[in-house]
Design a protein around this motif. Structure first.
Motif, PDB file in Angstrom:
ATOM      1  N   ALA A 334      75.032  -8.378  86.510  1.00 41.37           N
ATOM      2  CA  ALA A 334      75.002  -9.807  86.817  1.00 41.37           C
ATOM      3  C   ALA A 334      76.427 -10.285  87.073  1.00 41.37           C
ATOM      4  O   ALA A 334      77.005 -11.023  86.279  1.00 41.37           O
ATOM      5  CB  ALA A 334      74.369 -10.575  85.655  1.00 41.37           C
ATOM      6  N   HIS A 337      77.002 -14.112  87.229  1.00 36.85           N
ATOM      7  CA  HIS A 337      76.980 -14.685  85.887  1.00 36.85           C
ATOM      8  C   HIS A 337      78.267 -14.356  85.135  1.00 36.85           C
ATOM      9  O   HIS A 337      78.840 -15.219  84.448  1.00 36.85           O
ATOM     10  CB  HIS A 337      75.769 -14.143  85.129  1.00 36.85           C
ATOM     11  N   MET A 341      80.455 -17.366  83.772  1.00 36.60           N
ATOM     12  CA  MET A 341      80.566 -17.420  82.319  1.00 36.60           C
ATOM     13  C   MET A 341      82.037 -17.361  81.902  1.00 36.60           C
ATOM     14  O   MET A 341      82.469 -18.094  80.994  1.00 36.60           O
ATOM     15  CB  MET A 341      79.800 -16.249  81.698  1.00 36.60           C
TER      16      MET A 341
END
Length: 589
Positions: A334, A337, A341
């Motif tokens: 991911a 992400h 993040m």
């Protein structure tokens, strides 16, 4: 005993075999894969785990008319062997040999290239819709995807769309609880529950997305597989088959250590024991310098966190995960992400080291621009496997990063020429930069044995002179300095050649460049990235802007996709080996 595999050159030959003979064929296919990979190297565990599935798919479906996609292509060795590439499989991942991944130009049985993960569902849905629009509603479209790959956002996007279509697709989930490293996340826990609790299997997320769900079934029971695939072949619309397999099946060592035997190098085909390589007087891998240095910095700075998308072993973030697990995060496959993040962490005062392979950061390009650089958040990107990486080929070469990152405002780009420089820029970055930074370093070992030196701060945007000269200035970035050193050693008039390590691709050391352009007749740039838009282009832009009129030659990766082979072979093909560099330097003397 009749040897079945030697007579199989296509799925047409496979279909002539009786079903009760297929377990023997599976045994022979495993032995063939082990025989070749033990001496030629490659990806082992994934292909061993899907031998029965591979045979069953080609036995039941009418490939290549029925379209079969493997996601990711690590598991496609058996597929290649059964589809006409058995006699050349020993050339796997070698220069001018068979690709390690499915490749459209290699075979009609490879309808889609899959060197990166999680693309199969979107691709197979596109194919199915195309078949429908062309009036062909009999063709089957099959995607085999692993439990690590299906957790990616793109896979969910494909499932979400496919569930509201009538597309004739079959998604096969190869669930072995591991990608390269063990699978992580809530979806992994969910799949574990589905495997062990019938209530979960009856009321699960796949059914909720309008798929005809079946399973879980034993992915190593070839008769059960054939029966279920034959049943599903008659059902129209989106279907989902959940199978359970063991990565490395058939080689005890590979089953016991699935991480190490993902791509184990050379090993004993009988015992599975790995070939021992001497590590005495060998410099460390760049990834290990990164991993150990991060732990060292994180122990001293409590704000440091480490993030990787599914590559803790390959990137060596595993060292921090072992020593400081509460501040080290494997987020699965991911990349988008992982980047955003990291940006979120940076807004709250943490210092995120986002560790991604160069080729995989391409998958999060919008996030780098929109979520990090636009907001000028000090995320520290550590890009492993930069430059030409070797046998994995075009899908994995990290040659585009300098070009695709250089155009982004606020972003600092640094390429260390050795392990000490890597440590020092990591140290510098965590002291408190006001901008994001990308630190890109190559696969493999460095040059320095005694690399654990005291940290020294690097001034942002500064290059250094490595050798004095009178006529020609060679400007290198990253580990290309080594090839330049070797090239200069081949030249008789060494005193005419100066060598600079520019270190920063952005911002360029303009003060140093002014001095260089006012001193030398010829400037040669050397980088292990694409020529178009890379470091050399930046120097050329500087020359034009300042209205210097000098000879300039840019050495880098040419404007084409570089295939698989040994790094040294690929550098020679690209004109990046030291002999080619020396030849160019001589032409300007």
């Amino acid at each position: 005993m009749i040897h079945l595999l030697k007579n199989i050159n296509s799925p047409y030959d496979l279909k002539k075999i009786e079903i009760n003979q297929l377990p023997q064929l599976a045994k022979e296919l495993r032995e063939f894969i082990i025989e070749v990979v033990s001496t030629k190297e490659g990806h082992l565990g994934a292909s061993l785990g899907v031998v029965e599935l591979t045979i069953a798919l080609h036995y039941v479906f009418d490939t290549p008319d029925d379209l079969l996609i493997w996601d990711v292509g690590h598991q496609a060795y058996g597929h290649k062997i059964l589809t006409g590439r058995k006699d050349v499989f020993h050339t796997n991942r070698q220069l001018n040999g068979v690709s390690g991944f499915p490749k459209r130009t290699e075979s009609i049985y490879d309808p889609f290239g899959t060197g990166h993960s999680s693309t199969s569902i979107s691709a197979v849905l596109g194919m199915a819709i195309a078949s429908h629009l062309k009036g062909d509603n009999t063709k089957n479209h099959i995607a085999v995807i692993g439990d690590a790959s299906i957790a990616s956002g793109m896979a969910f996007e494909g499932l979400n769309h496919a569930g509201v279509t009538n597309a004739n697709i079959l998604i096969i989930l190869n669930d072995n609880a591991i990608g390269i490293d063990p699978s992580v996340g809530a979806l992994k826990e969910y799949l574990t529950n589905v495997k062990t609790n019938k209530k979960w299997a009856k009321n699960n997320i796949i059914k909720a997305l309008n798929f005809d769900y079946s399973g879980p079934i034993d992915g190593h029971d070839i008769k059960v597989l054939i029966a279920e695939l034959t049943r599903l072949k008659k059902i129209k619309g989106p279907k989902f088959l959940h199978i359970i397999t063991t990565k490395g099946k058939g080689l005890k060592k590979a089953e016991e250590d699935q991480v190490k035997y993902h791509a184990p190098g050379k090993f004993d085909k009988i015992t599975g024991e790995l070939s021992q390589k001497s590590t005495q007087n060998v410099p460390p891998k760049f990834q290990d310098v990164f991993g150990h240095t991060l732990v060292e910095l994180a122990k001293a700075n409590k704000k440091i966190v480490g993030i990787t998308p599914a590559m803790p072993t390959g990137s060596s973030l595993k060292f921090m995960m072992e020593e400081i697990p509460e501040r080290a995060f494997d987020v699965g496959i991911a990349e988008q992400h992982a980047v955003t993040m990291s940006a979120g962490m940076a807004t709250q005062g943490l210092i995120p080291f986002c560790n991604v392979y160069s080729t995989f950061l391409q998958r999060a390009y919008d996030q780098v621009i929109h979520d990090v650089a636009l907001q000028n958040l000090p995320v520290i990107f550590c890009l492993d496997r930069a430059g030409l990486v070797g046998q994995d080929g075009a899908t994995h070469h990290g040659v585009f990063d300098l070009a695709y990152l250089r155009c982004i405002p606020n972003l600092i780009i640094f390429a260390p020429r050795n392990e000490i420089e890597l440590r020092n820029i990591m140290y510098t970055a965590q002291l408190g930069l006001n901008h994001p930074i990308a630190i890109r370093y190559p696969r493999g070992t460095g040059e320095v044995l005694d690399w654990r030196k005291p940290f020294e701060k690097i001034t942002i945007g500064t290059g250094i002179q490595l050798k004095k000269g009178t006529d020609i200035a060679v400007l290198s970035v990253g580990n290309m300095a080594k090839n330049v050193f070797l090239a200069i050693d081949l030249i008789k008039d060494k005193n005419k050649i100066a060598h600079y390590d520019m270190r920063f691709i952005k911002p360029l050391d303009e003060k140093l460049l002014v001095k260089i352009f006012e001193t030398y007749k010829t400037i040669i740039t050397v980088e292990d990235g694409v020529i178009k838009g890379g470091f050399g282009s930046a120097v050329n832009e500087f020359m034009i802007e300042k209205e210097y009129k000098k000879n300039i030659k840019i050495i880098g990766v040419p404007d084409k996709f570089i295939e698989h082979g040994q790094v040294e072979e690929l550098q020679k093909m690209s004109g990046l080996d030291y002999k080619s560099i020396a030849k160019i330097i001589k032409s300007f003397l």
